[in-house]
Each structure stands twice: as structure tokens, then as C-alpha cells.
Design a protein around this motif. Sequence first.
Motif, PDB file in Angstrom:
ATOM      1  N   LEU A 167      34.362  17.558  34.201  1.00 47.42           N
ATOM      2  CA  LEU A 167      34.241  16.104  34.073  1.00 47.42           C
ATOM      3  C   LEU A 167      35.293  15.431  34.957  1.00 47.42           C
ATOM      4  N   VAL A 168      34.819  14.552  35.845  1.00 49.23           N
ATOM      5  CA  VAL A 168      35.726  13.844  36.743  1.00 49.23           C
ATOM      6  C   VAL A 168      35.785  12.383  36.323  1.00 49.23           C
ATOM      7  N   LEU A 169      36.991  11.890  36.115  1.00 45.39           N
ATOM      8  CA  LEU A 169      37.163  10.487  35.726  1.00 45.39           C
ATOM      9  C   LEU A 169      37.932   9.769  36.820  1.00 45.39           C
ATOM     10  N   ASP A 170      37.271   8.799  37.451  1.00 46.37           N
ATOM     11  CA  ASP A 170      37.879   8.072  38.552  1.00 46.37           C
ATOM     12  C   ASP A 170      38.450   6.759  38.009  1.00 46.37           C
ATOM     13  N   GLU A 171      39.765   6.683  37.919  1.00 45.41           N
ATOM     14  CA  GLU A 171      40.434   5.475  37.404  1.00 45.41           C
ATOM     15  C   GLU A 171      39.800   4.979  36.101  1.00 45.41           C
ATOM     16  N   PRO A 172      39.718   5.836  35.088  1.00 45.08           N
ATOM     17  CA  PRO A 172      38.938   5.456  33.907  1.00 45.08           C
ATOM     18  C   PRO A 172      39.568   4.381  33.041  1.00 45.08           C
ATOM     19  N   THR A 173      40.864   4.154  33.162  1.00 42.25           N
ATOM     20  CA  THR A 173      41.475   3.210  32.231  1.00 42.25           C
ATOM     21  C   THR A 173      41.938   1.932  32.899  1.00 42.25           C
ATOM     22  N   ALA A 174      41.519   1.719  34.151  1.00 44.69           N
ATOM     23  CA  ALA A 174      41.883   0.463  34.807  1.00 44.69           C
ATOM     24  C   ALA A 174      41.276  -0.688  34.007  1.00 44.69           C
ATOM     25  N   GLY A 175      42.112  -1.600  33.585  1.00 41.78           N
ATOM     26  CA  GLY A 175      41.639  -2.758  32.852  1.00 41.78           C
ATOM     27  C   GLY A 175      41.172  -2.483  31.432  1.00 41.78           C
ATOM     28  N   VAL A 176      41.527  -1.344  30.875  1.00 40.85           N
ATOM     29  CA  VAL A 176      41.140  -1.037  29.498  1.00 40.85           C
ATOM     30  C   VAL A 176      42.368  -1.184  28.602  1.00 40.85           C
ATOM     31  N   ASP A 177      42.216  -1.878  27.485  1.00 43.49           N
ATOM     32  CA  ASP A 177      43.414  -2.132  26.673  1.00 43.49           C
ATOM     33  C   ASP A 177      43.912  -0.860  25.965  1.00 43.49           C
ATOM     34  N   VAL A 178      45.144  -0.959  25.467  1.00 44.97           N
ATOM     35  CA  VAL A 178      45.868   0.210  24.970  1.00 44.97           C
ATOM     36  C   VAL A 178      45.087   0.995  23.916  1.00 44.97           C
ATOM     37  N   GLU A 179      44.511   0.256  22.953  1.00 43.79           N
ATOM     38  CA  GLU A 179      43.804   0.916  21.857  1.00 43.79           C
ATOM     39  C   GLU A 179      42.598   1.713  22.380  1.00 43.79           C
ATOM     40  N   LEU A 180      41.826   1.076  23.277  1.00 43.97           N
ATOM     41  CA  LEU A 180      40.653   1.738  23.820  1.00 43.97           C
ATOM     42  C   LEU A 180      41.036   2.914  24.717  1.00 43.97           C
ATOM     43  N   ARG A 181      42.158   2.771  25.400  1.00 39.43           N
ATOM     44  CA  ARG A 181      42.636   3.873  26.224  1.00 39.43           C
ATOM     45  C   ARG A 181      42.910   5.089  25.355  1.00 39.43           C
ATOM     46  N   ARG A 182      43.550   4.822  24.217  1.00 38.42           N
ATOM     47  CA  ARG A 182      43.868   5.923  23.318  1.00 38.42           C
ATOM     48  C   ARG A 182      42.585   6.599  22.838  1.00 38.42           C
ATOM     49  N   GLN A 183      41.591   5.762  22.468  1.00 37.89           N
ATOM     50  CA  GLN A 183      40.306   6.318  22.016  1.00 37.89           C
ATOM     51  C   GLN A 183      39.652   7.166  23.089  1.00 37.89           C
ATOM     52  N   TRP A 185      41.125   8.667  25.614  1.00 34.10           N
ATOM     53  CA  TRP A 185      41.876   9.912  25.820  1.00 34.10           C
ATOM     54  C   TRP A 185      41.655  10.894  24.693  1.00 34.10           C
ATOM     55  N   ASP A 186      41.506  10.379  23.464  1.00 36.48           N
ATOM     56  CA  ASP A 186      41.234  11.286  22.343  1.00 36.48           C
ATOM     57  C   ASP A 186      39.963  12.076  22.612  1.00 36.48           C
ATOM     58  N   TYR A 187      38.943  11.366  23.085  1.00 31.96           N
ATOM     59  CA  TYR A 187      37.674  12.028  23.362  1.00 31.96           C
ATOM     60  C   TYR A 187      37.806  13.011  24.529  1.00 31.96           C
ATOM     61  N   VAL A 188      38.473  12.582  25.596  1.00 32.74           N
ATOM     62  CA  VAL A 188      38.624  13.457  26.766  1.00 32.74           C
ATOM     63  C   VAL A 188      39.460  14.694  26.400  1.00 32.74           C
ATOM     64  N   LYS A 189      40.503  14.480  25.594  1.00 30.92           N
ATOM     65  CA  LYS A 189      41.317  15.622  25.159  1.00 30.92           C
ATOM     66  C   LYS A 189      40.491  16.590  24.321  1.00 30.92           C
ATOM     67  N   ARG A 190      39.599  16.020  23.494  1.00 33.64           N
ATOM     68  CA  ARG A 190      38.743  16.881  22.670  1.00 33.64           C
ATOM     69  C   ARG A 190      37.833  17.725  23.559  1.00 33.64           C
ATOM     70  N   LEU A 191      37.247  17.080  24.569  1.00 31.97           N
ATOM     71  CA  LEU A 191      36.387  17.816  25.506  1.00 31.97           C
ATOM     72  C   LEU A 191      37.188  18.920  26.198  1.00 31.97           C
ATOM     73  N   HIS A 192      38.407  18.576  26.592  1.00 31.25           N
ATOM     74  CA  HIS A 192      39.259  19.570  27.248  1.00 31.25           C
ATOM     75  C   HIS A 192      39.530  20.742  26.299  1.00 31.25           C
ATOM     76  N   GLY A 193      39.784  20.412  25.031  1.00 33.92           N
ATOM     77  CA  GLY A 193      40.010  21.440  24.022  1.00 33.92           C
ATOM     78  C   GLY A 193      38.796  22.352  23.849  1.00 33.92           C
ATOM     79  N   GLU A 194      37.621  21.800  24.098  1.00 29.52           N
ATOM     80  CA  GLU A 194      36.385  22.592  23.978  1.00 29.52           C
ATOM     81  C   GLU A 194      36.103  23.380  25.255  1.00 29.52           C
ATOM     82  N   GLY A 195      36.988  23.251  26.244  1.00 29.27           N
ATOM     83  CA  GLY A 195      36.846  24.075  27.444  1.00 29.27           C
ATOM     84  C   GLY A 195      36.404  23.335  28.687  1.00 29.27           C
ATOM     85  N   VAL A 196      36.186  22.025  28.588  1.00 28.55           N
ATOM     86  CA  VAL A 196      35.751  21.268  29.763  1.00 28.55           C
ATOM     87  C   VAL A 196      36.957  21.073  30.705  1.00 28.55           C
ATOM     88  N   THR A 197      36.743  21.330  31.978  1.00 25.96           N
ATOM     89  CA  THR A 197      37.782  21.081  32.980  1.00 25.96           C
ATOM     90  C   THR A 197      37.776  19.592  33.300  1.00 25.96           C
TER      91      THR A 197
END
Length: 314
Positions: A167-183, A185-197
Motif C-alpha cells: 500500500l502506497v500513501l502519497d501525502e495522506p495526511t496533508a490537510g487532515v486534522d489531528v484526530e483523523l490523522r490518528r484514525q 494511522w491506526d488503520y494503516v498500522k493495523r494493515l502493516h501488522g497484518e503483513g501489508v508493506t
Amino acid sequence: MPEPALPAYAIEARGLDKTYRGTKKAPPAHALKAIDLAIPRGAFFGLLGPNGAGKSTFINILGGLVVKSGGQAAIWGHDIDADPMNARGAIGIVPQELNMDPFFTPIESLELQAGFYGVPKAERRTEEILRAVGLWDKKDAYARTLSGGMKRRLLVAKAMVHAPPVLVLDEPTAGVDVELRRQLWDYVKRLHGEGVTIVLTTHYLEEAQELCDTIAIINHGRVIACEPTEKLVGRLDQKTLVVLPQTELTAPPPGFTDVTAGLRQNGALAITYRTSEHSVEELLDRVRRAGVSIRDLSIEEADLEDVFVALTSG
Ligand code: ADP
């Protein structure tokens, strides 16, 4: 049939080159200059560089949006020329721009995207993905009514419909507020934990330092560094001694020409030095001998920002 062996590299580029043809208005641009870059399977990889460095060009070549001028690239072991179908199927790209059809709902967007990738109905995970990005309660809302952060998360969801291992994320949090950024990242971290590069480009170096295990820095179309984050940050054997004086200084005391000394807005004297050349003890001694009595002091470590500036300036 046995499963093919997993590739060592999620993405591998060898001598990847790109020159954009010139136009009447713009001269040709040599955007990528024989780039070698190997992104290990399972990495949380940061791709950093100043504006115009070539990051988007690199990502767009992988996504099939830009045609390379030379060299090779493989995604999950599939060469993008010899095996474009499998290469494309192995990668999900979250684009920078929020370009989406305003009249589709999240559920329709995902179903369309799944159809586009030929994911059979029985294998679709539309609900699971929408729940994961926190958009299930918006599943029937038109995209144009979604907030910027929601649209961003919908793009991540769309990139994941074919369950790509990369999964490639190009500037995914530009203009996204702090709370949504955390959400997000939680999802992306979960995907990473499941083995996604994960491959991430971002302007927020702090975010890259926190999330990425490996970082490459591109400048003027060349990879100028690629190493584990810790090693990269440790490269700069630099610290800053911050001394708050008892009485206000009007200028840094003389005799600090072998280090970088300056006054901060709050009146603190900041001395940046190489740890291999100076010790705190020695510097404090010099500060005292210069007649400065110390009210408070702290030591700041170099961070990715400092390394980035050191590598990309000049
Ligand atoms: P980054 O994503 O790191 O900001 P880009 O890959 O967008 O960098 O750009 C790299 C270089 O290629 C820049 O000099 C840019 O002006 C040029 N460039 C990018 N896209 C095009 C294009 N479609 N046509 C011509 N030149 C381009």
C-alpha cells in the motif's frame, strides 16, 4: 499449485529513469536519474524529499500512470513491463488529490473499484473495509457531502479493495486534522501488522520518524540516503545545548566560533555541536568562563528534520 515463494522486496527499482519531454512552456525535466531502490517486504517505508525531488514520478511509474524512460521496476516480484497485470494487482495507491466522483456513495465507490480489479462478489470485503476506516455509517452518503478527512479515508479504502500486499500513501495526511490523522494511522498500522508493506511519502518528518522503520531520501531525482530510521537519525552526531542565562544576553558570548551559537526568542543561548568533537562539560565550562551564569539548561537531540536539511541543502 504451490504458492510462489514470497519476494524479498515489495518494490524493487533498478536504474529507473524518467525524463519528461519538454513543451513550449517548459524544458524537459530529468525527474528520476537511474534510481536504485529496494523496499523490503513487510517494511513501513518512508519516501521523503523536497518538492520536485521525484517522489510522485516514482510512485506514478509503479501505478502505471507515468511511463518510465529507462531501467526496471518490479512490484511483489512482478516486472511492471513483463507482467503488468500482476504488478498492478499487488499494489494499492492512495493518491494525493481528493479526486473522486461526487455522486457515488462510499459503498458504490468500493464496489466499482472491486469490479474494476475483478474481485469476485463473494470475495469482496466492502463492509469490513468501510468499518475499518470509520465510514460505515456514511456508506450511503454522496462523496461530495463527506468532509476532507472522510474523503481521504475513502481513498485509502478504495486502494485496499483488491487486498494488495503493498500500500502506497502519497501525502495522506496533508490537510487532515489531528484526530483523523490518528484514525488513519491506526488503520494503516493495523494493515502493516497484518503483513501489508507500507510506503509513505509525507512532508511531516516527525510523522515519518515515528512511523517508518526505513527511510529513503530523494533529491533532484537521486536517492541520497536509504537506511533504517534510527541509523539515519543517528547519522548526524549533533546535539544542541540550550542554556537559559540568569541575566539577559544581547548576543552570543565571543569564542564560540567552532560551534553554532545563537540566541533564541526566549533569551536562551543555543549551542549546536558535534558530539564527536565537543562534550557538554567542556561547553558548559566555556559558557561559565564567558561570564554567563546559568539559570536552566537542556540538551536537544538531532531529529529527522535536521538530517533532512543537512542532506538536501546545497
Ligand atoms: P515530487 O513528487 O517529489 O514533488 P515530482 O515527481 O512531482 O516530484 O517532480 C519531479 C520533477 O519532474 C520536477 O522537476 C517536476 O517539475 C517534473 N515533472 C513532474 N511531472 C511532470 C510532468 N507531467 N511533465 C513535465 N515535468 C514534470
